[in-house]
Design a protein around this motif. Sequence first.
Motif, mmCIF file in Angstrom:
data_model
loop_
_atom_site.group_PDB
_atom_site.id
_atom_site.type_symbol
_atom_site.label_atom_id
_atom_site.label_comp_id
_atom_site.label_asym_id
_atom_site.label_seq_id
_atom_site.Cartn_x
_atom_site.Cartn_y
_atom_site.Cartn_z
ATOM 1 N N GLU A 141 0.078 3.142 -5.744
ATOM 2 C CA GLU A 141 -0.931 4.185 -5.596
ATOM 3 C C GLU A 141 -2.112 3.854 -6.490
ATOM 4 N N VAL A 142 -3.272 4.377 -6.134
ATOM 5 C CA VAL A 142 -4.477 4.138 -6.929
ATOM 6 C C VAL A 142 -4.589 5.236 -7.979
ATOM 7 N N GLU A 170 -6.962 6.601 -11.401
ATOM 8 C CA GLU A 170 -8.251 6.520 -12.088
ATOM 9 C C GLU A 170 -7.990 6.721 -13.577
ATOM 10 N N LYS A 219 -3.928 10.361 -10.606
ATOM 11 C CA LYS A 219 -3.770 9.801 -9.270
ATOM 12 C C LYS A 219 -5.015 10.140 -8.456
ATOM 13 N N ARG A 220 -5.592 9.163 -7.800
ATOM 14 C CA ARG A 220 -6.824 9.378 -7.038
ATOM 15 C C ARG A 220 -6.650 10.465 -5.986
ATOM 16 N N SER A 272 -10.236 1.860 -12.105
ATOM 17 C CA SER A 272 -9.099 2.202 -11.242
ATOM 18 C C SER A 272 -8.022 1.147 -11.411
ATOM 19 N N LEU A 273 -6.786 1.525 -11.150
ATOM 20 C CA LEU A 273 -5.697 0.544 -11.171
ATOM 21 C C LEU A 273 -4.646 0.920 -10.149
ATOM 22 N N LEU A 274 -3.854 -0.056 -9.737
ATOM 23 C CA LEU A 274 -2.748 0.161 -8.805
ATOM 24 C C LEU A 274 -1.449 0.171 -9.581
ATOM 25 N N THR A 324 0.823 -1.211 0.000
ATOM 26 C CA THR A 324 0.000 0.000 0.000
ATOM 27 C C THR A 324 0.856 1.259 0.000
#
Length: 117
Positions: free
Chosen positions: A11-12, A14, A60-61, A30-32, A7
Motif C-alpha cells: 500500500e502507498v 505518505e 495510508k494514502r 511516499s513509500l510502499l 499492488t
Amino acid sequence: MTEKQRTEFFEVFEVFSKRTPSAAMQYQFSLLAPNHELAAVMAQENFMRREPVADIWVVKRSDIRKMTEDERESLARLDNKDYRTTKGYGYLKKKWREYEQGMLDEKEILSWGEESK
C-alpha cells in the motif's frame, strides 16, 4: 511476484515529519509498504540517518480525504472574519460620528420650547 500481486500486497503511505517539537509538520515523501508498522520503520530508517527528527507521521494514502467542491464552497461563507481583527471595527468611527451629529444638545432642546410660546 507479479505486478498485480505487488499492488495488492503493498500500500502507498505518505510520510510527514517535524524537526523540533515546536515545528510544523511537513510532508516528506511516499513509500510502499505492506502495513502501517513496516511503513513506520521504513520512514524512521530513512530519516534517522539523515537529519534529527522530533516526530514522524505515517498515513495510508487511502485514508487521506480531500474536500469536495461543495464543501470548499461552504468555506467561503465562513471566510468573513473581519470582526476578529481590529480593522473589522473601522466602520465604528463613522457610525459614532453620525450618532454624535444626531445628538441634541441642551440649548437646542430648550430652543424648541421657546418657539412654541
